[in-house]
Enzyme design. Structure first.
Site, PDB file in Angstrom:
ATOM      1  N   GLY B 129      28.735 -21.991 -58.363  1.00  0.00           N
ATOM      2  CA  GLY B 129      29.275 -23.342 -58.191  1.00  0.00           C
ATOM      3  C   GLY B 129      30.394 -23.638 -59.171  1.00  0.00           C
ATOM      4  O   GLY B 129      30.202 -24.371 -60.148  1.00  0.00           O
ATOM      5  N   GLU B 246      33.346  -9.905 -63.319  1.00  0.00           N
ATOM      6  CA  GLU B 246      33.770  -9.702 -61.939  1.00  0.00           C
ATOM      7  C   GLU B 246      34.511  -8.384 -61.770  1.00  0.00           C
ATOM      8  O   GLU B 246      34.781  -7.944 -60.680  1.00  0.00           O
ATOM      9  CB  GLU B 246      34.631 -10.887 -61.451  1.00  0.00           C
ATOM     10  CG  GLU B 246      33.802 -12.153 -61.280  1.00  0.00           C
ATOM     11  CD  GLU B 246      34.426 -13.161 -60.328  1.00  0.00           C
ATOM     12  OE1 GLU B 246      35.312 -12.784 -59.565  1.00  0.00           O
ATOM     13  OE2 GLU B 246      34.004 -14.331 -60.369  1.00  0.00           O
TER      14      GLU B 246
HETATM   15  C1  LIG Z   1      36.207 -16.129 -49.207  1.00  0.00           C
HETATM   16  C2  LIG Z   1      36.165 -16.976 -50.424  1.00  0.00           C
HETATM   17  C3  LIG Z   1      34.988 -17.076 -51.143  1.00  0.00           C
HETATM   18  C4  LIG Z   1      34.917 -17.899 -52.279  1.00  0.00           C
HETATM   19  N1  LIG Z   1      33.736 -18.001 -52.935  1.00  0.00           N
HETATM   20  C5  LIG Z   1      33.613 -18.854 -53.990  1.00  0.00           C
HETATM   21  C6  LIG Z   1      32.368 -19.059 -54.635  1.00  0.00           C
HETATM   22  O1  LIG Z   1      31.365 -18.441 -54.285  1.00  0.00           O
HETATM   23  N2  LIG Z   1      32.292 -19.937 -55.647  1.00  0.00           N
HETATM   24  C7  LIG Z   1      33.388 -20.620 -56.078  1.00  0.00           C
HETATM   25  O2  LIG Z   1      33.260 -21.385 -57.032  1.00  0.00           O
HETATM   26  N3  LIG Z   1      34.596 -20.478 -55.484  1.00  0.00           N
HETATM   27  C8  LIG Z   1      34.721 -19.613 -54.441  1.00  0.00           C
HETATM   28  N4  LIG Z   1      35.948 -19.448 -53.810  1.00  0.00           N
HETATM   29  C9  LIG Z   1      37.050 -20.311 -54.218  1.00  0.00           C
HETATM   30  C10 LIG Z   1      38.184 -19.623 -54.919  1.00  0.00           C
HETATM   31  O3  LIG Z   1      37.827 -19.280 -56.225  1.00  0.00           O
HETATM   32  C11 LIG Z   1      39.390 -20.581 -54.882  1.00  0.00           C
HETATM   33  O4  LIG Z   1      39.792 -20.685 -53.541  1.00  0.00           O
HETATM   34  C12 LIG Z   1      40.547 -20.106 -55.710  1.00  0.00           C
HETATM   35  O5  LIG Z   1      40.247 -20.178 -57.079  1.00  0.00           O
HETATM   36  C13 LIG Z   1      41.820 -20.919 -55.435  1.00  0.00           C
HETATM   37  O6  LIG Z   1      41.594 -22.279 -55.540  1.00  0.00           O
HETATM   38  P1  LIG Z   1      42.046 -23.289 -54.357  1.00  0.00           P
HETATM   39  O7  LIG Z   1      41.442 -22.782 -53.109  1.00  0.00           O
HETATM   40  O8  LIG Z   1      41.719 -24.640 -54.794  1.00  0.00           O
HETATM   41  O9  LIG Z   1      43.605 -23.097 -54.232  1.00  0.00           O
HETATM   42  P2  LIG Z   1      44.751 -23.774 -55.190  1.00  0.00           P
HETATM   43  O10 LIG Z   1      44.368 -23.583 -56.619  1.00  0.00           O
HETATM   44  O11 LIG Z   1      45.019 -25.137 -54.694  1.00  0.00           O
HETATM   45  O12 LIG Z   1      45.935 -22.821 -54.841  1.00  0.00           O
HETATM   46  C14 LIG Z   1      46.797 -22.985 -53.713  1.00  0.00           C
HETATM   47  C15 LIG Z   1      48.025 -22.106 -53.937  1.00  0.00           C
HETATM   48  O13 LIG Z   1      48.705 -22.552 -55.111  1.00  0.00           O
HETATM   49  C16 LIG Z   1      48.886 -21.497 -56.003  1.00  0.00           C
HETATM   50  N5  LIG Z   1      48.810 -21.956 -57.385  1.00  0.00           N
HETATM   51  C17 LIG Z   1      47.879 -22.750 -57.956  1.00  0.00           C
HETATM   52  N6  LIG Z   1      48.098 -22.881 -59.264  1.00  0.00           N
HETATM   53  C18 LIG Z   1      49.200 -22.159 -59.561  1.00  0.00           C
HETATM   54  C19 LIG Z   1      49.940 -21.898 -60.746  1.00  0.00           C
HETATM   55  N7  LIG Z   1      49.574 -22.378 -61.944  1.00  0.00           N
HETATM   56  N8  LIG Z   1      51.016 -21.094 -60.653  1.00  0.00           N
HETATM   57  C20 LIG Z   1      51.392 -20.582 -59.460  1.00  0.00           C
HETATM   58  N9  LIG Z   1      50.755 -20.797 -58.309  1.00  0.00           N
HETATM   59  C21 LIG Z   1      49.662 -21.578 -58.354  1.00  0.00           C
HETATM   60  C22 LIG Z   1      47.734 -20.550 -55.697  1.00  0.00           C
HETATM   61  O14 LIG Z   1      47.991 -19.245 -56.141  1.00  0.00           O
HETATM   62  C23 LIG Z   1      47.644 -20.658 -54.194  1.00  0.00           C
HETATM   63  O15 LIG Z   1      48.577 -19.809 -53.614  1.00  0.00           O
HETATM   64  C24 LIG Z   1      36.043 -18.633 -52.687  1.00  0.00           C
HETATM   65  C25 LIG Z   1      37.242 -18.514 -51.966  1.00  0.00           C
HETATM   66  C26 LIG Z   1      37.299 -17.709 -50.852  1.00  0.00           C
HETATM   67  C27 LIG Z   1      38.602 -17.626 -50.097  1.00  0.00           C
END
Ligand SMILES: Cc1cc2nc3c(=O)[nH]c(=O)nc-3n(C[C@H](O)[C@H](O)[C@H](O)COP(=O)(O)OP(=O)(O)OC[C@H]3O[C@@H](n4cnc5c(N)ncnc54)[C@H](O)[C@@H]3O)c2cc1C
Lengths: 385, 388
Positions: B129, B246
């Protein structure tokens, strides 16, 4: 399983780097390039007589160190970082191993020993008319005469020729197969020309042969027996050129990192812009992958076996592409100054490109791997429409 | 090129391979090669339990907690044999690879004794989480809050993208215990039982059509104060320590799976004529070399000084995720139109499924952009990103 460097290997890398830092700096490089041979005599003495590097893989009986490709890779990586102006690759990785693989004892004494001692510099002529390492399409032709043989035709794209005084020519005979000839320069009937080319740090030349008389003494080992040895030498050379390419790429990163930390635009260092940071991060990832690829190649060569040559090709293709990308990015991230003759970036760029044709293009090497993987062009297929 | 192991390790390898093979051609044959985390859940739980009972679930852990005290080499060997035997994706992996090692590193004696044996025995399935709707890459922006009530914490907030949230028994939750704090300060790392009235899980459908990840709502959910890992307010350190797990040994097992996928693509290219195309051949060779690079990368990591984060470790995630994304595209290029067809019973062929799944590799566990920031900042010392 443990792939870390031994203490001795760490020392090899350190001592070569330490030496080059003093004797192969930017000024020495510029000067050696301007004189057209990319050859600094004092550096050559250091690499050979002081450090004994040419014979690193040669037997100890000959004054060599009897080490393997992984050890030699450490040297080449360091030389690549500096574009060290010396025909080291040509002498130590191509000519000497070819001699050692084929030469009779008297020939070892006569040709190989002076190379190990740094008294001669040598190159290997192995390319076809287009510069490919295609041993079936060589233009150097051997024919039988009543007293021995004669050599005609030519050898183009001979890297290291301008600074060499011994050439090893791979020649075809219509019936006997491939032979390796040792020709000290100058030689009667042999015209050796320097040919200006893209990469001034690894100059090349061309050899023309006009009815050159060849005796059994001039043929390294037995006539017509060179093919297997040359394949092996070129495979090892491929793995080692991969290591050199890693050095080239690393130097491109180092100079670019230093520059983006000092150059300011829009009131901040350009290294604080994310587009620039990410480009550099990609270079790091590219270089680390290339480092692993190069390691894969030399470990496979040292281990031997039927897959070694494909592993060397895979490794070389990978590292050549990485070096080209990194050298291109170095110019891009330097802006206008990166495009100047004065800056070193173009020399790395040109080396990265000439490396990618030196022992065959990446695509050619990947085709070799593909064949080994059982992928070929003859699988059933249908026309596009 | 073969990397060889000490002879005594071969006995260990044979034992692992023997057990895996007998199970996966016997009572668990139907789980062979299963590559999702959502189907046949009761059977998958039974598989986790069987691994636990035979002592193969967490080989690297201390024997006192259900492990085998396996060396790195032995862990690698088990991971390789697991993949070679076609072992299914492990629904227990978040407990085994993340929660467990975190407890080993940061948990107190009581927590280790209470929680680790259940993970090792396959009795507890865990989920992670961390992410929230407004805290993804910027994980320190989490808003889920928790406050102390006697010997418990109450939790209020929402997590998202929680893989296996719908089947997990436990969730480790990064939440804010200091009201008004911002960023990495004031966070705590709480272990929360999923089976309680204050927790609601809503599966989210993914681009593959399956629902592996979920939204998890905490509405007055309870965590025991004893189940806080690390001190109150020190959750960020624990959460970041976990991220280091990880990568590591499990990557070598992952590579065996990649090998299987690539071999399938190569076989398909030979069979359907795609290999006649020179560009396809070039891509297949590049993929093959890339996998060898990955293996050497991992061996370099494992040969390096323990704890040191060399450039090969820092670039590993970016490298493998890009490689896998390219592999997915290559699978589609080789498969052609046939690869677009749904299979009987719904879903797609394994390679097409892999193609779709590979689009997540460059997002989870730190997106590619975040990886590049890390490499540039930690690896090269370039200035950090401005924060809003
Ligand atoms: C299949 C799958 C399983 C997952 N399982 C889990 C889980 O079990 N537990 C959990 O906690 N999370 C989980 N996640 C979540 C995952 O960790 C997040 O999706 C990831 O950290 C990105 O966050 P976001 O989706 O909010 O995207 P955002 O952070 O909003 O990113 C959107 C885009 O903006 C870019 N971006 C953001 N910040 C920057 C920056 N500083 N510089 C340049 N570019 C940037 C990103 O690279 C991306 O391209 C899972 C995700 C997937 C796809």
């Amino acid at each position: 399983m443990d792939v870390s460097l031994s203490e001795d290997q760490r020392l090899i890398g350190e001592s070569v780097r330490g030496y080059l830092a003093e004797h192969a700096g930017p000024e020495q490089l510029r000067k050696a390039v301007e004189d057209g041979q990319a050859f600094a005599p004092s550096l050559w003495r250091g690499l050979t007589q002081d450090l004994g590097l040419v014979g690193l893989m040669a037997p100890e009986a000959l004054g060599g160190a009897g080490l393997g490709a992984r050890d030699m890779a450490l040297v080449l990586e360091a030389l690549g970082e500096r574009l060290a102006p010396a025909p080291f690759f040509e002498t130590a990785v191509l000519a000497l191993p070819a001699l050692l693989a084929l030469a009779r004892p008297d020939q070892v004494e006569r040709w190989a020993a002076p190379l190990v001692a740094g008294e001669r510099r040598a190159c290997l002529a192995f390319a076809d008319a287009q510069g490919r390492p295609d041993l079936d399409a060589l233009e150097a032709q051997l024919t039988t005469t009543p007293t021995g043989w004669r050599l005609d035709g030519r050898s183009r794209f001979v890297s290291g020729l301008p600074a060499s005084d011994l050439v090893l020519v791979v020649a075809r005979h219509p019936d006997e197969g491939l032979s390796l000839l040792a020709l000290p320069l100058p030689a009667a009937g042999v015209t050796a020309l320097s040919v200006p080319s893209l990469d001034p740090t690894r100059p090349m030349g061309e050899l023309a042969f006009d009815a050159v008389e060849v005796s059994a003494d001039d043929i390294v080992g037995a006539a017509g027996q060179a093919r297997k040895a040359l394949h092996d030498v070129l495979a090892t050379a491929a793995a080692l050129l991969a290591a050199e390419a890693v050095g080239v790429a690393q130097a491109c990163l180092d100079m670019t990192l230093a520059y983006v930390q000092e150059r300011k635009q829009f009131g901040r260092t350009i290294g604080s812009f994310q587009a620039v940071k990410h480009a550099l991060a990609d270079m790091v990832a590219d270089i680390e992958a290339a480092r692993s690829a190069a390691l894969y190649g030399v470990l496979a060569i040292d281990q031997g076996g039927p897959d070694a040559s494909a592993a060397a090709s895979a490794s070389l293709a990978w590292c050549l592409d990485a070096a080209k990308r990194c050298a291109g990015q170095a110019i891009q991230l330097h802006g206008g100054v990166g495009f100047t003759w004065e800056h070193l970036a173009h020399l790395y760029f040109k080396r990265a490109w000439s490396n990618a044709t030196f022992l065959g293009a990446p695509e050619r090497h990947r085709e070799h791997v593909a064949a080994r993987m059982g992928l070929d062009a003859t699988a059933p297929s249908s026309e596009p429409h | 090129m073969e990397l060889t192991y000490a002879p005594e390790l071969e006995a260990y390898r044979a034992e692992a391979a023997g057990w895996l093979h007998s199970q996966l051609s016997g009572s668990f044959a139907h789980l062979r090669g299963v590559s999702d985390h959502v189907t046949q859940i009761p059977e998958r739980r039974a598989w986790e339990a069987a691994l636990g009972q035979a002592g193969w679930s967490c080989v690297g852990w201390p024997a006192a907690f259900g492990g085998r005290d396996a060396s790195i080499a032995e862990q690698v060997i088990f991971a390789e044999e697991y993949a070679r035997a076609g072992g299914p994706e492990r629904i227990g992996h978040i407990g085994v690879e993340l929660a467990g090692p975190t407890l080993l590193a940061f948990g107190d004696a009581d927590q280790k004794a209470r929680l680790l044996p259940d993970i090792a025995a396959g009795r507890s399935i865990w989920c992670q989480g961390y992410s929230e709707p407004n805290a993804g890459s910027d994980l320190a922006a989490v808003r889920t809050r928790a406050w102390r009530e006697g010997e418990t914490y109450r939790i209020e907030g929402q997590k998202i993208w929680t893989s296996m949230g719908a089947i997990a028994d436990w969730c480790f939750v990064l939440c804010r215990t200091e009201p008004g704090s911002v960023g990495p300060k004031g966070l705590s790392f709480l272990l929360v039982r999923m089976d309680q009235p204050g927790v609601t899980v809503r599966p989210i459908r993914q681009m593959t059509g399956e629902s592996e990840f979920c939204e998890v709502f905490f509405d007055g959910a309870i965590a025991q104060a004893d189940d806080r890992v690390g001190a109150e307010g020190d959750g960020w350190r624990v959460a970041m320590g976990l991220l280091a797990f990880e990568r590591g040994v499990s990557t070598l097992g992952q590579q065996m799976r990649f090998r299987t996928e690539l071999d399938e693509i190569i076989a398909l290219a030979k069979a359907n004529g795609a290999a006649r195309d020179a560009l396809i051949r070039q891509r297949l060779v590049t993929a093959d070399t890339g996998l060898k690079v990955m293996r050497l990368h991992a061996l370099r990591m494992l040969s390096g000084e323990p704890g040191a984060l060399g450039p090969e470790a820092l670039t590993y995630k970016l490298f493998w995720s890009n490689w896998r994304r390219d592999l997915g595209e290559l699978a589609m290029a080789v498969g052609g139109r046939e690869a677009e067809l749904a299979v009987a019973g719904g879903g797609f062929s394994p390679l097409t499924h892999m193609f779709l799944m590979s689009r997540a590799d460059t997002i989870y566990a730190g997106t590619n952009e975040i990886q590049r920031n890390l490499i540039a900042e930690r690896g090269l010392g370039l200035p950090r990103e401005a924060r809003g």
